[in-house]
Design a protein around this motif. Structure first.
Motif, PDB file in Angstrom:
ATOM      1  N   ASP A  30       3.440  10.059   2.714  1.00  0.00           N
ATOM      2  CA  ASP A  30       3.747  11.003   3.804  1.00  0.00           C
ATOM      3  C   ASP A  30       3.934  12.440   3.331  1.00  0.00           C
ATOM      4  OD1 ASP A  30       3.696   9.077   5.900  1.00  0.00           O
ATOM      5  OD2 ASP A  30       5.685   8.377   5.282  1.00  0.00           O
ATOM      6  N   PHE A  37      -1.246  10.477   1.850  1.00  0.00           N
ATOM      7  CA  PHE A  37      -1.065   9.653   3.056  1.00  0.00           C
ATOM      8  C   PHE A  37      -0.019   8.571   2.802  1.00  0.00           C
ATOM      9  CE2 PHE A  37      -2.443   5.567   4.998  1.00  0.00           C
ATOM     10  CZ  PHE A  37      -2.103   5.849   6.315  1.00  0.00           C
ATOM     11  N   THR A  70      -5.643   3.548   5.761  1.00  0.00           N
ATOM     12  CA  THR A  70      -4.666   2.458   5.763  1.00  0.00           C
ATOM     13  C   THR A  70      -4.010   2.383   4.387  1.00  0.00           C
ATOM     14  OG1 THR A  70      -6.266   0.800   5.033  1.00  0.00           O
ATOM     15  CG2 THR A  70      -5.998   1.048   7.406  1.00  0.00           C
ATOM     16  N   LYS A 126       0.323   0.286   7.315  1.00  0.00           N
ATOM     17  CA  LYS A 126       0.362   1.688   7.716  1.00  0.00           C
ATOM     18  C   LYS A 126      -1.063   2.110   8.066  1.00  0.00           C
ATOM     19  CE  LYS A 126       1.706   6.147   5.761  1.00  0.00           C
ATOM     20  NZ  LYS A 126       2.778   6.761   5.011  1.00  0.00           N
ATOM     21  N   HIS A 127      -1.242   2.689   9.250  1.00  0.00           N
ATOM     22  CA  HIS A 127      -2.590   3.035   9.700  1.00  0.00           C
ATOM     23  C   HIS A 127      -2.559   4.348  10.473  1.00  0.00           C
ATOM     24  CE1 HIS A 127      -5.956   2.763  12.742  1.00  0.00           C
ATOM     25  NE2 HIS A 127      -6.595   2.753  11.597  1.00  0.00           N
ATOM     26  N   GLN A 128      -3.556   5.182  10.219  1.00  0.00           N
ATOM     27  CA  GLN A 128      -3.631   6.467  10.915  1.00  0.00           C
ATOM     28  C   GLN A 128      -5.088   6.932  10.926  1.00  0.00           C
ATOM     29  OE1 GLN A 128      -0.640   9.210   9.325  1.00  0.00           O
ATOM     30  NE2 GLN A 128      -1.886  10.925  10.046  1.00  0.00           N
ATOM     31  N   ILE A 129      -5.458   7.674  11.968  1.00  0.00           N
ATOM     32  CA  ILE A 129      -6.790   8.291  11.991  1.00  0.00           C
ATOM     33  C   ILE A 129      -6.630   9.713  11.454  1.00  0.00           C
ATOM     34  CG2 ILE A 129      -8.730   9.013  13.455  1.00  0.00           C
ATOM     35  CD1 ILE A 129      -8.444   6.029  13.567  1.00  0.00           C
ATOM     36  N   ILE A 130      -7.401  10.041  10.439  1.00  0.00           N
ATOM     37  CA  ILE A 130      -7.318  11.388   9.865  1.00  0.00           C
ATOM     38  C   ILE A 130      -8.666  12.068  10.074  1.00  0.00           C
ATOM     39  CG2 ILE A 130      -6.896  12.718   7.754  1.00  0.00           C
ATOM     40  CD1 ILE A 130      -5.012  10.495   6.859  1.00  0.00           C
ATOM     41  N   ASP A 131      -8.691  12.967  11.081  1.00  0.00           N
ATOM     42  CA  ASP A 131      -9.939  13.644  11.488  1.00  0.00           C
ATOM     43  C   ASP A 131     -10.654  14.283  10.313  1.00  0.00           C
ATOM     44  OD1 ASP A 131     -10.123  13.127  14.097  1.00  0.00           O
ATOM     45  OD2 ASP A 131      -9.422  15.090  14.823  1.00  0.00           O
ATOM     46  N   LYS A 164     -11.791  12.837   7.529  1.00  0.00           N
ATOM     47  CA  LYS A 164     -11.706  12.156   6.227  1.00  0.00           C
ATOM     48  C   LYS A 164     -13.018  11.429   5.888  1.00  0.00           C
ATOM     49  CE  LYS A 164      -9.388   8.206   5.547  1.00  0.00           C
ATOM     50  NZ  LYS A 164     -10.204   7.241   4.800  1.00  0.00           N
ATOM     51  N   ASP A 198     -12.805   7.489   9.940  1.00  0.00           N
ATOM     52  CA  ASP A 198     -11.671   8.383   9.666  1.00  0.00           C
ATOM     53  C   ASP A 198     -10.369   7.608   9.483  1.00  0.00           C
ATOM     54  OD1 ASP A 198     -13.026  10.764   9.618  1.00  0.00           O
ATOM     55  OD2 ASP A 198     -12.772  11.167  11.752  1.00  0.00           O
ATOM     56  N   ASP A 199     -10.426   6.285   9.531  1.00  0.00           N
ATOM     57  CA  ASP A 199      -9.206   5.480   9.426  1.00  0.00           C
ATOM     58  C   ASP A 199      -8.634   5.521   8.010  1.00  0.00           C
ATOM     59  OD1 ASP A 199     -11.052   4.410  11.501  1.00  0.00           O
ATOM     60  OD2 ASP A 199      -9.308   3.151  11.964  1.00  0.00           O
TER      61      ASP A 199
END
Ligand code: UDP
Length: 271
Positions: free
Chosen positions: A238, A235, A50, A56-61, A63, A47-48
């Motif tokens: 933003d 992503f 980048t 820039k990094h985020q977990i997107i449930d 994905k 789900d990562d």
């Protein structure tokens, strides 16, 4: 009476627990594990998310589940129309069985409409139709920020031969034609996309196949009517609504049932 064959256990599928599998490679959004047979690998979608070389990094449930399904759909269709790929079959929500290939260290970008780095580099307004589809090559190297390279660099440094570049470009054009039509049919404009290729060895023979993934993480997809972005730019820039946009892509392609959840739903608290 005692059975003649003491055990038929070898016929049972062997389930290897996730944590005991041999991890071959871990990337930003995927993990590759050793496959069940020689020459195969398991590709696991995380789900990562980048961007900007992982700054820039985020977990997107959810994905990973969506990309696994969308990429499966595209690769299965490519196989069906005779475009060779590494894809064998999807195994579960997050994983697919693939053929092991020798990845060519190039990101192959095909562009139909100006956007992203091309717009910045040449001062073209995003959304400008290009006079024809353009193929670009980037050298896969995080340390160098994936620099753009020409065929001269590719052959001089031996990343691919002139014949292989011809094969890669022929594949890229066929994938672009297929994807453009597929998406247009569901009201989506394919602005650009990135694909990767690999060498598949079959005995003494070698051929170039499409590898990695093709998903909203690696394409620019705009709604035909509203020009809304339905891809990873949500992503990068933003804009929010990443999972919603990817879900809409899957829904339009007829992949996910309305009721199918992308994230595991545990017990629900009754209030
Ligand atoms: N792309 C990708 N991985 C990369 C760089 C680009 O999948 O490491 C995709 C990107 O999603 C877009 C296309 O390749 O669909 C062209 O990207 P561009 O060169 O415009 O780079 P960006 O603006 O994304 O930095």
């Amino acid at each position: 009476m005692k059975e003649f064959w003491p055990t038929m256990d070898f016929l049972k599928p062997r389930l290897i627990p996730m944590n005991r599998r041999r991890r071959i490679y871990e990337g930003k959004a995927k993990v590759l594990y050793e496959g069940p047979e020689p020459g195969t690998l398991i590709q696991h979608f995380k789900d990562d998310a980048t961007a900007f070389n992982a700054k820039k990094h985020q977990i997107i449930d959810g994905k990973g589940v969506l990309n696994n399904r969308i990429s499966e759909f595209i690769f299965q269709h490519l196989n069906n129309i005779g475009v060779p790929t590494h894809f064998i079959r999807r195994l579960n929500m997050r994983e697919q069985l693939i053929k092991e290939v020798e990845i060519i260290p190039l990101e192959v970008v095909v562009r139909n409409v100006a956007a992203g780095s091309l717009s910045t580099r040449l001062g073209l307004e995003e959304g400008t139709q290009l006079p024809r589809s353009i193929i670009e090559f980037y050298y896969k190297n995080d340390g160098l920020n994936d620099p753009m390279v020409s065929e001269e660099h590719i052959t001089a440094f031996g990343w691919a031969s002139p014949q292989e570049i011809d094969d890669i470009m022929a594949l890229a054009i066929r994938v672009n034609d297929f994807l453009s039509g597929l998406f247009l049919g569901v009201g989506i404009r394919l602005i650009d996309f990135k694909m990767e290729t690999g060498r598949l060895w079959e005995g003494e023979m070698m051929r170039i196949v499409v590898a990695d993934e093709i998903s909203p993480d690696s394409c620019r997809l705009w709604d035909v009517k509203s020009n809304d972005k339905m891809d990873k730019d949500r992503f990068r820039r933003d804009l929010g609504g990443v999972v919603e946009a990817y879900t809409e892509v899957a829904r339009r392609l007829g992949i996910m049932q309305e009721s199918e959840a992308t994230r595991p739903t545990g017990p629900q608290l009754v209030q």
